[in-house]
Design a protein around this motif. Structure first.
Motif, PDB file in Angstrom:
ATOM      1  N   HIS A 199      -1.594  -1.901  -5.098  1.00  0.00           N
ATOM      2  CA  HIS A 199      -2.792  -1.626  -4.295  1.00  0.00           C
ATOM      3  C   HIS A 199      -3.685  -0.513  -4.820  1.00  0.00           C
ATOM      4  CE1 HIS A 199      -5.304  -1.750  -0.754  1.00  0.00           C
ATOM      5  NE2 HIS A 199      -4.994  -0.520  -0.395  1.00  0.00           N
ATOM      6  N   ASP A 200      -3.191   0.394  -5.618  1.00  0.00           N
ATOM      7  CA  ASP A 200      -3.991   1.571  -5.969  1.00  0.00           C
ATOM      8  C   ASP A 200      -4.364   1.543  -7.453  1.00  0.00           C
ATOM      9  OD1 ASP A 200      -5.371   3.899  -5.776  1.00  0.00           O
ATOM     10  OD2 ASP A 200      -3.752   5.040  -4.825  1.00  0.00           O
ATOM     11  N   HIS A 232      -2.533  12.069  -1.472  1.00  0.00           N
ATOM     12  CA  HIS A 232      -2.002  10.723  -1.701  1.00  0.00           C
ATOM     13  C   HIS A 232      -0.723  10.559  -0.888  1.00  0.00           C
ATOM     14  CE1 HIS A 232      -0.477   7.178  -3.951  1.00  0.00           C
ATOM     15  NE2 HIS A 232      -1.766   6.924  -4.033  1.00  0.00           N
ATOM     16  N   GLY A 264       0.817  -1.219   0.000  1.00  0.00           N
ATOM     17  CA  GLY A 264       0.000   0.000   0.000  1.00  0.00           C
ATOM     18  C   GLY A 264       0.844   1.259   0.000  1.00  0.00           C
ATOM     19  N   ASP A 273      -9.507  -2.973  -4.617  1.00  0.00           N
ATOM     20  CA  ASP A 273      -8.120  -2.887  -4.184  1.00  0.00           C
ATOM     21  C   ASP A 273      -7.359  -4.171  -4.483  1.00  0.00           C
ATOM     22  OD1 ASP A 273      -9.331  -4.562  -2.427  1.00  0.00           O
ATOM     23  OD2 ASP A 273      -9.046  -3.287  -0.663  1.00  0.00           O
ATOM     24  N   LYS A 320      -7.269   4.430   3.978  1.00  0.00           N
ATOM     25  CA  LYS A 320      -7.405   3.549   2.819  1.00  0.00           C
ATOM     26  C   LYS A 320      -8.287   4.161   1.746  1.00  0.00           C
ATOM     27  CE  LYS A 320      -9.984  -0.192   2.720  1.00  0.00           C
ATOM     28  NZ  LYS A 320     -10.579  -1.506   2.998  1.00  0.00           N
ATOM     29  N   SER A 332      -7.058   2.284  -8.859  1.00  0.00           N
ATOM     30  CA  SER A 332      -7.829   3.426  -9.346  1.00  0.00           C
ATOM     31  C   SER A 332      -6.907   4.586  -9.727  1.00  0.00           C
ATOM     32  CB  SER A 332      -8.865   3.876  -8.317  1.00  0.00           C
ATOM     33  OG  SER A 332      -8.234   4.210  -7.104  1.00  0.00           O
ATOM     34  N   ARG A 333      -5.758   4.696  -9.102  1.00  0.00           N
ATOM     35  CA  ARG A 333      -4.782   5.714  -9.494  1.00  0.00           C
ATOM     36  C   ARG A 333      -3.930   5.212 -10.669  1.00  0.00           C
ATOM     37  NH1 ARG A 333       0.303   8.532  -7.109  1.00  0.00           N
ATOM     38  NH2 ARG A 333      -0.222  10.707  -7.403  1.00  0.00           N
ATOM     39  N   LYS A 389      -9.552   6.531  -1.342  1.00  0.00           N
ATOM     40  CA  LYS A 389      -8.859   6.706  -2.625  1.00  0.00           C
ATOM     41  C   LYS A 389      -8.883   8.153  -3.079  1.00  0.00           C
ATOM     42  CE  LYS A 389     -10.339   2.111  -3.653  1.00  0.00           C
ATOM     43  NZ  LYS A 389     -11.453   1.330  -4.157  1.00  0.00           N
ATOM     44  N   ARG A 430      -3.750   4.464   1.097  1.00  0.00           N
ATOM     45  CA  ARG A 430      -3.561   5.156  -0.184  1.00  0.00           C
ATOM     46  C   ARG A 430      -3.281   6.642   0.063  1.00  0.00           C
ATOM     47  NH1 ARG A 430      -7.971   1.826  -1.029  1.00  0.00           N
ATOM     48  NH2 ARG A 430      -7.548   0.053  -2.392  1.00  0.00           N
ATOM     49  N   ASP A 431      -3.997   7.180   1.044  1.00  0.00           N
ATOM     50  CA  ASP A 431      -3.879   8.616   1.341  1.00  0.00           C
ATOM     51  C   ASP A 431      -3.280   8.852   2.724  1.00  0.00           C
ATOM     52  OD1 ASP A 431      -5.149   9.051  -1.011  1.00  0.00           O
ATOM     53  OD2 ASP A 431      -6.956   9.962  -0.136  1.00  0.00           O
TER      54      ASP A 431
END
Ligand SMILES: [Mn+2]
Length: 392
Positions: A343-344, A324, A280, A392, A310, A346-347, A312, A300-301
């Protein structure tokens, strides 16, 4: 011989005369002082010779133990010093020694009493069987690939290895975690990774499978009921019900599968390449070993309290103060390590100077990615996709 004996006796006599040793009266005390002094000197000489020999022997044994990660863990644990910062110093020093001598893998699970967890930290499950940190030195000429989250997509893993022209004899493969879940063949990915001697870090889904398997092996599958009940593990970051979907993987794992997956550490450090791998992310405001394992696997952040989250980035409201974790890392960290993470999805792919994100959402039908650390060359293939839920 007689001459020699005589000569010895004569020399002794001379010595005694020189030292003015008298066998009578108060001079006995003077003689005692001299004998004690000589004995003490002899002791010092013996210690001066014996201790380095002993240390040398210990080093030899430690080098031999490098081939056995479990033994080496204990050895290094015993050698760990008093503070967390000195642990890190020792890790660097021991790594320099290893870099000179071999490409062996070493394991370090730090003494828990030396770790100072942050106030947001979570309980580590008694079934986690987690190694916090593993240090690795790849062979000097090897290509070293870091591959993003595979999630059971064995076909895609093999296709990407073909594209790379991966050769397990000369190349090194490192996985950013979440080998399992969602995709069609989680066990197949574990066995392929093991076959290739791949290194890995633990992902949040790997962790769930390992904890369920640990509980199952200890108490039996029949004890995991009622299905809606939460598995007793303390205040973990992600409580699991007995019916949790990850149990399907835990049920079909054999001992080798479990040992491989459980052996993936939380953090993989590669000092010779100035690289570090996590699933992560890392909290840049605290020391490496103090990081909360649940956060390293799930974050994530960084939120407005400077705590890992966690959530996003892409789903934050515009008013959110979250950033982030890599943004915080770039602005706060001064060391030379580049952190590789997954893990990310979506990014997606992130090729910053000090952070490289490699989860490009293969299991969601996007891409599987790998990067070669020395050249920073990126390799990608298209994936078929198994699960539309971009989680995730
Ligand atoms: Mn993940």
């Amino acid at each position: 011989m007689t001459d020699t004996n005589y000569s010895s006796r004569s020399s002794l006599q001379d010595l005694e005369n020189k030292l003015e040793i008298d066998h009578d009266g108060p001079n006995k005390r003077k003689r005692w002082v001299w004998v004690t002094g000589i004995a003490l000197l002899a002791s010092v000489i013996i210690v001066a010779i014996a201790v380095p020999v002993s240390i040398h022997r210990q080093h030899s044994e430690q080098n031999a133990a490098d081939l056995s990660p479990a033994i080496n863990t204990q050895t290094i644990q015993q050698n760990i010093a008093v503070t967390t910062s000195s642990i890190l110093t020792q890790i660097d020093q021991s790594e320099k020694i290893k870099a000179d001598s071999s490409s062996a893998v070493s394991l370090i699970t730090a003494d828990q009493s030396l770790i100072h967890p942050p106030d947001y930290s979570h309980t580590i499950s008694p079934y986690a069987n987690l190694t916090r940190l593993k240090i690795y030195t790849p062979p000097a000429q090897a290509r070293v690939f870091v591959m993003g989250d595979i999630h059971g997509c064995l076909n895609e893993m093999n296709r990407l290895l073909d594209v790379i022209g991966f050769n397990a004899q000369n190349d090194v493969l490192i996985l950013t975690g979440d080998l399992v879940f969602r995709g069609p063949d989680s066990i197949g990915v574990i066995r392929r990774a093991k076959e290739l001697n791949a290194l890995c870090v633990r992902g949040n889904h790997d962790d769930k499978v390992i904890r369920l398997k640990g509980y199952m092996d200890k108490f039996g599958i029949d004890s995991m009921s009622p299905k809606d009940e939460i598995m007793p593990e303390g205040q973990v970051g992600d409580p699991l019900k007995f019916k949790n979907k990850h149990i399907a993987i835990a049920r079909i794992m054999n001992v080798d599968d479990y040992n491989y997956l459980a052996g993936c550490p939380l953090i993989l450090d590669i000092p010779t390449l100035e690289a570090r791998v996590v699933h992560g992310g890392l909290d840049p405001y605290i020391s490496l070993l103090d990081n909360d394992p649940w956060s390293v696997m799930n974050m994530r952040d960084m939120d407005s309290d400077r705590h890992p989250s966690k959530s996003k980035l892409s789903k934050n409201s515009p008013s959110s103060d979250n950033v982030h974790w890599t943004t915080a890392y770039h602005s706060h960290i001064t060391n030379d390590r580049t952190v590789f993470y997954g893990h990310d999805a979506s990014r997606g792919i992130d090729l910053d100077s000090k952070t490289i994100g490699l989860d490009s959402g293969c299991v969601y039908g996007r891409k599987l990615s790998a990067i070669e650390i020395n050249t920073k060359k990126l390799y990608q293939i298209d994936c078929r996709g198994e699960d539309g839920n971009d989680d995730d």
